[in-house]
Scaffold this motif. Structure first.
Motif, PDB file in Angstrom:
ATOM      1  N   GLY A   1      -9.878   4.222 -24.794  1.00  0.00           N
ATOM      2  CA  GLY A   1      -9.720   3.065 -26.113  1.00  0.00           C
ATOM      3  C   GLY A   1      -8.833   2.096 -25.450  1.00  0.00           C
ATOM      4  N   VAL A   2      -9.112   1.006 -25.561  1.00  0.00           N
ATOM      5  CA  VAL A   2      -8.703  -0.362 -24.990  1.00  0.00           C
ATOM      6  C   VAL A   2      -8.178  -1.388 -25.940  1.00  0.00           C
ATOM      7  CG1 VAL A   2      -9.039  -2.385 -23.326  1.00  0.00           C
ATOM      8  CG2 VAL A   2     -10.285   0.049 -23.097  1.00  0.00           C
ATOM      9  N   SER A   3      -6.833  -1.861 -25.779  1.00  0.00           N
ATOM     10  CA  SER A   3      -6.376  -2.820 -26.480  1.00  0.00           C
ATOM     11  C   SER A   3      -5.959  -4.105 -25.460  1.00  0.00           C
ATOM     12  CB  SER A   3      -5.387  -2.690 -27.403  1.00  0.00           C
ATOM     13  OG  SER A   3      -4.066  -2.057 -26.664  1.00  0.00           O
ATOM     14  N   VAL A   4      -6.184  -5.098 -25.836  1.00  0.00           N
ATOM     15  CA  VAL A   4      -5.968  -6.249 -24.861  1.00  0.00           C
ATOM     16  C   VAL A   4      -4.990  -7.128 -25.714  1.00  0.00           C
ATOM     17  CG1 VAL A   4      -6.902  -8.348 -23.807  1.00  0.00           C
ATOM     18  CG2 VAL A   4      -8.004  -6.157 -23.868  1.00  0.00           C
ATOM     19  N   PHE A   5      -3.761  -7.611 -24.661  1.00  0.00           N
ATOM     20  CA  PHE A   5      -2.791  -8.618 -25.302  1.00  0.00           C
ATOM     21  C   PHE A   5      -3.132  -9.914 -24.919  1.00  0.00           C
ATOM     22  CE2 PHE A   5       0.933 -10.812 -24.350  1.00  0.00           C
ATOM     23  CZ  PHE A   5       1.377 -10.876 -25.759  1.00  0.00           C
ATOM     24  N   PRO A   6      -3.046 -11.030 -25.842  1.00  0.00           N
ATOM     25  CA  PRO A   6      -2.254 -11.032 -27.090  1.00  0.00           C
ATOM     26  C   PRO A   6      -3.044 -10.901 -28.452  1.00  0.00           C
ATOM     27  CG  PRO A   6      -2.535 -13.190 -26.502  1.00  0.00           C
ATOM     28  CD  PRO A   6      -3.356 -12.364 -25.350  1.00  0.00           C
ATOM     29  N   LYS A   7      -4.500 -10.598 -28.276  1.00  0.00           N
ATOM     30  CA  LYS A   7      -5.332 -10.599 -29.594  1.00  0.00           C
ATOM     31  C   LYS A   7      -5.104  -9.332 -30.169  1.00  0.00           C
ATOM     32  CE  LYS A   7      -9.663  -9.263 -27.313  1.00  0.00           C
ATOM     33  NZ  LYS A   7      -9.553  -7.941 -28.236  1.00  0.00           N
ATOM     34  N   ASP A   8      -4.902  -8.077 -29.509  1.00  0.00           N
ATOM     35  CA  ASP A   8      -4.758  -7.019 -30.126  1.00  0.00           C
ATOM     36  C   ASP A   8      -3.545  -6.623 -30.612  1.00  0.00           C
ATOM     37  OD1 ASP A   8      -7.776  -6.934 -29.892  1.00  0.00           O
ATOM     38  OD2 ASP A   8      -7.494  -5.793 -28.243  1.00  0.00           O
ATOM     39  N   GLY A   9      -2.394  -7.437 -30.598  1.00  0.00           N
ATOM     40  CA  GLY A   9      -1.256  -6.753 -30.982  1.00  0.00           C
ATOM     41  C   GLY A   9      -0.044  -7.655 -30.358  1.00  0.00           C
ATOM     42  N   PRO A  10       0.976  -7.976 -30.898  1.00  0.00           N
ATOM     43  CA  PRO A  10       2.172  -8.799 -30.508  1.00  0.00           C
ATOM     44  C   PRO A  10       3.202  -8.198 -29.860  1.00  0.00           C
ATOM     45  CG  PRO A  10       2.637  -8.321 -32.798  1.00  0.00           C
ATOM     46  CD  PRO A  10       1.191  -7.629 -32.447  1.00  0.00           C
ATOM     47  N   ASP A  11       3.326  -6.690 -29.799  1.00  0.00           N
ATOM     48  CA  ASP A  11       4.411  -6.000 -28.947  1.00  0.00           C
ATOM     49  C   ASP A  11       3.805  -4.702 -28.612  1.00  0.00           C
ATOM     50  OD1 ASP A  11       4.125  -4.338 -31.650  1.00  0.00           O
ATOM     51  OD2 ASP A  11       5.749  -5.469 -32.648  1.00  0.00           O
TER      52      ASP A  11
ATOM     53  N   ALA B   1      -8.558   2.884 -30.751  1.00  0.00           N
ATOM     54  CA  ALA B   1      -9.902   2.673 -30.334  1.00  0.00           C
ATOM     55  C   ALA B   1     -10.323   3.947 -29.355  1.00  0.00           C
ATOM     56  CB  ALA B   1      -9.793   1.423 -29.041  1.00  0.00           C
ATOM     57  N   MET B   2      -9.299   4.791 -28.965  1.00  0.00           N
ATOM     58  CA  MET B   2      -9.791   5.821 -28.310  1.00  0.00           C
ATOM     59  C   MET B   2     -10.209   6.922 -29.108  1.00  0.00           C
ATOM     60  SD  MET B   2      -8.652   9.367 -27.875  1.00  0.00           S
ATOM     61  CE  MET B   2      -6.758   9.337 -28.133  1.00  0.00           C
ATOM     62  N   TYR B   3      -9.721   7.005 -30.233  1.00  0.00           N
ATOM     63  CA  TYR B   3     -10.384   7.991 -31.427  1.00  0.00           C
ATOM     64  C   TYR B   3     -11.911   7.467 -31.803  1.00  0.00           C
ATOM     65  CZ  TYR B   3      -6.389  10.807 -31.856  1.00  0.00           C
ATOM     66  OH  TYR B   3      -5.141  11.942 -31.652  1.00  0.00           O
TER      67      TYR B   3
END
Length: 367
Positions: free
Chosen positions: A318-328, A339-341
């Motif tokens: 699962g992948v998250s990209v800063f800054p669009k997917d979260g501020p911290d 996303a991994m699940y």
């Protein structure tokens, strides 16, 4: 406990009411940093008082022996932990608990002489209830051993030197050597506190520290970064089939292969049994994170060896990209986990990007 003999052993060290010493202050400072507590103490339990040889976080240099935490602790055979002082009948009467400071948590490891007398404690205190992990308890006990080694060496110097001048020369020489030993042990213990014992990879503590720094840098320079959650598919079946020893060996092989797919600037951490997290501190476009994720899956493509058998392993990423997917940091990790699940639900052995809490169709790609 033979109190007269214990007190004689304590006074034989000649350390009560002596000035602060850098070697002991280094130990209490490290303990406060590694366990993330506001107060740490190196205490010596005298007849009527508990005297602090080294202290971090409070101004007091001694307290009455009863009803002190350490008065109870020295009667124990090992470490003494109070997760919430308000629920412990004796501890909740302690002035450090009832007073303005409001201590709630205590963990102490004994300073035990070679002939078995506990003369004091190395202790960590917090202003909130908490649990002490096994790894943290090992760090506390090992630092207590370091402190006791220095107390014993300190006594030997006093006993061996016949004059004040000789004492000063011998103690200076000892201190120089001991400072080097403390620095070495400090580095070893700090490494243990921040790394996984099985794979040698950073653990969750070090990962979060690096992620916070990377987020601050990315925000300052207007860059993007990515967090990848990598969870092995069906690894429980491997443990059930080949045993946990073989499973541990496979996890070490997995860690090596994942590392081989990353740059030196990236961080690979093991955060639980079969779950790894990758921090990519700079990505120019989302495709960069996708390429890394697919490379990780490709690296797992060749069979692994377990007790002479070939074992095929896959993973969901699962992948998250800063800054669009979260501020911290918390949001980035939470969304990469989600996303991994989603990758698991989509059939496993694939990559999914986070696309928002209310969007069911996450981007997915198989290797």
């Amino acid at each position: 406990m033979h109190e007269d003999a214990r007190l004689a052993a304590l006074r034989g060290f000649g350390v009560l009411d002596t000035p602060p010493e850098a070697a002991f202050d280094r130990i209490t400072g490290l303990l406060a940093d590694v366990l993330d507590v506001p107060i740490s103490l190196l205490t010596l339990v005298d007849a009527e008082r508990i005297w602090f040889k080294s202290v971090v976080g409070i101004a007091e240099r001694e307290v009455d022996r009863a009803p002190g935490f350490c008065d109870t602790a020295i009667r124990m055979t090992g470490a003494y932990v109070i997760e919430d002082a308000l629920t412990a009948p004796r501890a909740r009467r302690n002035p450090l608990v009832t007073g303005e400071l409001g201590v709630r948590f205590y963990a102490g490891a004994p300073l035990r002489t070679s002939d078995g007398y506990t003369i004091g404690m190395l202790a960590a205190l917090d202003l909130r209830p908490r649990r002490l992990e096994a790894r943290e308890l090992r760090v506390l006990e090992q630092l207590a051993d370091v402190a006791m080694e220095h107390l014993q060496l300190r006594r030997e110097v006093r006993q061996a030197a016949a004059s004040k001048e000789a004492v000063e020369r011998a103690y200076l020489k000892l201190s120089e050597g001991f400072e080097e030993t403390v620095q070495q042990r400090t580095a070893e213990l700090a490494h243990q506190a921040q790394h996984d014992h099985l794979t040698g990879l950073p653990n969750r503590v070090l990962l979060e520290e690096r992620l916070e720094r990377a987020l601050a840098s990315a925000t300052r320079h207007g860059r993007a970064l990515a967090v990848l959650f990598v969870d092995l598919d069906g690894f429980k079946h491997v443990n059930d089939t080949f045993g946990h020893t073989a499973g541990d060996h496979l996890l070490q092989q997995v860690a090596s292969r994942l590392l081989a797919s990353l740059r030196s600037s990236d961080t690979l951490a093991r955060v639980s049994g079969d779950e790894f997290v990758v921090l990519i501190p700079e990505v120019k476009r989302p495709d960069d994170a996708r390429d890394v994720a697919l490379a990780l899956l490709a690296g797992l493509g060749e069979p692994f060896s377990a007790r002479g058998h070939d074992v095929t392993l896959t993973a969901s990423v699962g992948v998250s990209v800063f800054p669009k997917d979260g501020p911290d940091a918390a949001a980035m990790q939470r969304h990469a986990d989600a996303a991994m699940y989603a990758a698991k639900d989509a059939g496993r052995n694939r990559v999914c990007f986070y696309r928002g809490a209310h969007e069911a169709a996450l981007f997915e790609e198989e290797p």
